[in-house]
Design an enzyme around this catalytic site. Structure first.
Site, PDB file in Angstrom:
ATOM      1  N   PRO A  67       0.806  -1.235   0.000  1.00 42.79           N
ATOM      2  CG  PRO A  67       0.126  -0.899   2.211  1.00 42.79           C
ATOM      3  CD  PRO A  67       1.035  -1.747   1.354  1.00 42.79           C
ATOM      4  N   GLY A  68       1.728   1.400  -0.998  1.00 40.65           N
ATOM      5  CA  GLY A  68       2.630   2.564  -1.032  1.00 40.65           C
ATOM      6  C   GLY A  68       1.887   3.890  -1.093  1.00 40.65           C
TER       7      GLY A  68
ATOM      8  NE  ARG B 203      -0.835  10.941  -9.204  1.00 41.19           N
ATOM      9  CZ  ARG B 203      -2.076  11.242  -8.827  1.00 41.19           C
ATOM     10  NH1 ARG B 203      -2.356  12.450  -8.356  1.00 41.19           N
ATOM     11  NH2 ARG B 203      -3.028  10.360  -8.896  1.00 41.19           N
TER      12      ARG B 203
ATOM     13  CB  CYS C 220       9.291  25.809 -22.431  1.00 40.52           C
ATOM     14  SG  CYS C 220       8.963  26.854 -23.798  1.00 40.52           S
TER      15      CYS C 220
HETATM   16  C1  LIG Z   1       2.883  -4.890  -8.361  1.00 38.29           C
HETATM   17  C2  LIG Z   1       2.609  -3.508  -7.882  1.00 38.29           C
HETATM   18  N1  LIG Z   1       2.448  -3.286  -6.550  1.00 38.29           N
HETATM   19  C3  LIG Z   1       2.199  -2.031  -6.075  1.00 38.29           C
HETATM   20  C4  LIG Z   1       2.117  -0.956  -6.933  1.00 38.29           C
HETATM   21  C5  LIG Z   1       1.889   0.398  -6.361  1.00 38.29           C
HETATM   22  O1  LIG Z   1       0.658   0.520  -5.796  1.00 38.29           O
HETATM   23  P1  LIG Z   1       0.293   1.891  -5.064  1.00 38.29           P
HETATM   24  O2  LIG Z   1      -0.025   2.870  -6.137  1.00 38.29           O
HETATM   25  O3  LIG Z   1      -0.886   1.552  -4.231  1.00 38.29           O
HETATM   26  O4  LIG Z   1       1.468   2.282  -4.244  1.00 38.29           O
HETATM   27  C6  LIG Z   1       2.274  -1.132  -8.316  1.00 38.29           C
HETATM   28  C7  LIG Z   1       2.133   0.010  -9.237  1.00 38.29           C
HETATM   29  O5  LIG Z   1       1.682  -0.075 -10.345  1.00 38.29           O
HETATM   30  C8  LIG Z   1       2.529  -2.438  -8.803  1.00 38.29           C
HETATM   31  O6  LIG Z   1       2.687  -2.653 -10.109  1.00 38.29           O
END
Ligand SMILES: Cc1ncc(COP(=O)(O)O)c(C=O)c1O
Length: 252
Positions: free
Chosen positions: A98-99, A138, A169
């Site tokens: 869960p980054g 983003r 630019c």
């Molecule tokens: C295998 C995998 N795990 C985790 C993530 C990142 O997830 P999150 O956006 O929740 O940090 C990704 C991002 O695409 C991913 O490919």
């Protein structure tokens, strides 16, 4: 999956972990469905000890956007793990990544309003900031919405409508795009800004520094500062130097 199982048998492989990742920012309902489909896969691999459900838990950056309640979406997953244990005796290990969920709203980009430009009564008021695609791509890339606030040096309290743009630019270096169309300008009501005022762009902890247009026009990578729980702060990345930007270039 039939083919995978055939390979597993043919090459006498041991499948210890199953890993799925649906994509970042998906709906909790979709995530739950994928969790359930992943559980069906686990049943096809009796030797698997853990199921990794990846990341992608939606977070709300803007006040009207919702953040996934992990307790809530985790309930049916927990029940599925318990059901498996009850039916087969397999106590499957759960892994998640869960980054974004942990960090997305923990960071902001601090920038300065370099210039304020008006294109007249039928146009827009622009705040040109000294950040943009180089730190936060983003909005340009997929019309992502980030909260922006002006910290007025003169204590201004009146507001005005502004389009906030970056320093690259590029007409696409836009920090306030329309949520449905990254190329459309969507003015925001902000505290009246003057050159030198600070701009805080929130929700910048995920897919910002790591996904930016680094070194566009030789702008150096921005420094990063960690704000500690006790209010003190520490530099955790130095501003890049021109030498570092150029060091891999090979003169002809
Ligand atoms: C295998 C995998 N795990 C985790 C993530 C990142 O997830 P999150 O956006 O929740 O940090 C990704 C991002 O695409 C991913 O490919």
């Amino acid at each position: 999956m039939d083919e995978v199982q055939e390979w597993v048998q043919r090459f006498d492989l041991k499948v210890e972990r199953l890993h799925t990742h649906i994509g970042s920012g998906s709906d909790p309902q979709i995530w739950q469905r994928v969790a359930s489909l992943s559980m069906d896969l686990v049943k096809k691999f009796p030797g698997a000890k853990s199921l990794n459900l990846g990341g992608g838990y939606k977070i709300g950056r803007m006040s009207h956007e919702k953040t996934t309640d992990l307790q809530q979406v985790g309930q049916p997953v927990k029940q599925a793990f318990e059901k498996l244990a009850h039916e087969t005796g397999r106590r499957l290990h759960l892994e998640i990544e869960p980054g974004t969920w942990l960090l997305g709203n923990a960071c902001c980009v601090l920038s300065t309003a370099r210039d304020i430009v008006s294109t007249g009564p039928d146009g827009y008021q622009f705040i040109k900031s000294d950040t943009g695609m180089t730190e936060i791509l983003r909005p340009s890339l997929y019309a992502a919405q980030h909260p922006i606030s002006v910290i007025s040096r003169s204590g201004e309290t009146h507001t005005s409508q502004y389009v906030v743009v970056g320093h690259c630019c590029e007409s696409g270096d836009l920090l306030t795009p329309d949520a449905q169309d990254s190329e459309k300008l969507a003015p925001r009501e902000l505290i009246r800004a003057f050159p030198g005022d600070l701009l805080v762009i929130d929700g910048a902890g995920a897919y910002c520094a790591s996904m930016s247009a680094k070194n566009y026009n030789s702008f150096p990578e921005a420094p990063e500062i960690l704000l500690k729980a006790d209010g003190s702060h520490r530099l955790i990345r130095r501003r890049q130097t021109l030498e570092q930007i150029l060091e891999n270039e090979i003169p002809a």
